[in-house]
Design a protein around this motif. Structure first.
Motif, PDB file in Angstrom:
ATOM      1  N   GLY A  80       3.018  10.072   7.305  1.00 45.26           N
ATOM      2  CA  GLY A  80       3.616   9.215   6.425  1.00 45.26           C
ATOM      3  C   GLY A  80       4.809   8.450   6.908  1.00 45.26           C
ATOM      4  O   GLY A  80       5.064   7.466   6.842  1.00 45.26           O
ATOM      5  N   LYS A  84       4.115   4.902   7.400  1.00 42.34           N
ATOM      6  CA  LYS A  84       4.368   4.377   6.035  1.00 42.34           C
ATOM      7  C   LYS A  84       4.558   2.850   5.860  1.00 42.34           C
ATOM      8  O   LYS A  84       4.082   2.147   4.987  1.00 42.34           O
ATOM      9  CB  LYS A  84       5.393   5.078   5.326  1.00 42.34           C
ATOM     10  CG  LYS A  84       5.800   4.851   4.105  1.00 42.34           C
ATOM     11  CD  LYS A  84       7.154   5.638   3.379  1.00 42.34           C
ATOM     12  CE  LYS A  84       7.083   5.570   1.957  1.00 42.34           C
ATOM     13  NZ  LYS A  84       7.546   4.322   1.659  1.00 42.34           N
ATOM     14  N   GLU A  88       2.346   0.443   3.583  1.00 39.93           N
ATOM     15  CA  GLU A  88       2.671  -0.483   2.610  1.00 39.93           C
ATOM     16  C   GLU A  88       2.618  -1.984   2.771  1.00 39.93           C
ATOM     17  O   GLU A  88       2.528  -2.590   1.902  1.00 39.93           O
ATOM     18  CB  GLU A  88       4.157  -0.094   2.330  1.00 39.93           C
ATOM     19  CG  GLU A  88       4.422   1.385   2.083  1.00 39.93           C
ATOM     20  CD  GLU A  88       5.713   1.540   1.322  1.00 39.93           C
ATOM     21  OE1 GLU A  88       6.448   0.842   2.023  1.00 39.93           O
ATOM     22  OE2 GLU A  88       6.194   2.797   0.763  1.00 39.93           O
ATOM     23  N   LEU A 142      -2.866   8.653   2.293  1.00 37.15           N
ATOM     24  CA  LEU A 142      -1.840   7.825   2.779  1.00 37.15           C
ATOM     25  C   LEU A 142      -2.452   6.267   2.500  1.00 37.15           C
ATOM     26  O   LEU A 142      -1.824   5.327   2.275  1.00 37.15           O
ATOM     27  CB  LEU A 142      -1.467   7.774   4.199  1.00 37.15           C
ATOM     28  CG  LEU A 142      -0.403   8.994   4.242  1.00 37.15           C
ATOM     29  CD1 LEU A 142      -0.610   9.441   5.964  1.00 37.15           C
ATOM     30  CD2 LEU A 142       0.971   8.994   3.763  1.00 37.15           C
ATOM     31  N   ASN A 185      12.243   8.482  -1.307  1.00 33.98           N
ATOM     32  CA  ASN A 185      11.991   7.438  -1.891  1.00 33.98           C
ATOM     33  C   ASN A 185      13.270   6.934  -2.804  1.00 33.98           C
ATOM     34  O   ASN A 185      13.780   6.023  -2.681  1.00 33.98           O
ATOM     35  CB  ASN A 185      10.835   6.959  -2.776  1.00 33.98           C
ATOM     36  CG  ASN A 185       9.568   6.794  -1.823  1.00 33.98           C
ATOM     37  OD1 ASN A 185       9.663   6.047  -0.840  1.00 33.98           O
ATOM     38  ND2 ASN A 185       8.310   7.504  -1.830  1.00 33.98           N
TER      39      ASN A 185
END
Length: 216
Positions: A80, A84, A88, A142, A185
């Motif tokens: 991740g 990440k 995203e 993920l 987050n």
């Protein structure tokens, strides 16, 4: 739906797109309500969790469960952090999510049709190698549209765990996984925290808690 074998993140992306709520406030809202889902599984397994915490360092089964959870948590955490931003940027869109739903559905159907050879009946019977395998399976989540619990449960069945052991370990593994994701987050998006959104967050938190509790 965090604890059902369907992708809660994927459905949040689609719902956010339909409601035009995929902006930064919408993403922060998803982070806040995720903590409601965590609380649901903590509440459901509160007696077991208290027993594990009190038995740490003294009870062999408690030590093994914590070690297995730590091992299973690592693949998702490492991958991740590495991927990440790329995920995203390219996959948090309705079409990739829909494709992941379809591929995941066929994978679940295939896994259900296979003969299951059970060698691990309960969570307490799991080895560190079993935990690593389930951690690698969880890392598939993920990809938005791929269910975290679904990947872990199906992975458990393929690796020889009973349905009960795979499901319970998936629930336990959700606690450090979701807690770490929420804390990370929230810290990263702390500039978006606004007291005017407290009412919206409260309603979302309670709704997430109740629906997750019913799912568990």
């Amino acid at each position: 739906t965090e604890f059902l074998p369907i992708s809660s993140t994927g459905h949040l992306i689609l719902a956010g797109d339909l409601l035009n709520f995929n902006d930064d406030r919408g993403k922060l809202f998803e982070i806040v309500i995720q903590s409601g889902a965590i609380l649901a599984v903590v509440w459901e397994y509160r007696a077991r969790i208290a027993g594990v915490v009190s038995g740490l360092g003294k009870n062999r089964l408690a030590n093994r469960l914590v070690l297995n959870l730590a091992i299973a948590f690592m693949p998702l955490a490492v991958l991740g952090l590495l991927f990440k931003k790329a995920i995203e940027a390219h996959l948090f869109q309705p079409v990739p999510v829909a494709l992941a739903f379809i591929v995941g559905a066929f994978f679940i159907l295939w896994a259900e049709r296979r003969e299951h050879r059970i060698r691990v009946e309960t969570v307490d019977d799991m080895t560190p190698l079993d935990a690593l395998k389930l951690g690698l399976a969880q890392a598939a989540a993920l990809i938005p549209g791929t269910s975290r619990s679904g990947a872990t449960i199906i992975g458990g069945l393929l690796f020889g765990l009973s349905r009960k052991a795979a499901t319970e370990f998936s629930f336990f593994l959700a606690i450090p996984t979701l807690f770490a994701a929420t804390a990370y987050n929230l810290y990263k998006e702390r500039a978006l925290l606004n007291v005017d959104d407290l009412g919206m967050w409260a309603v979302g938190f309670v709704s997430a808690f109740l629906s997750a509790f019913l799912c568990v």
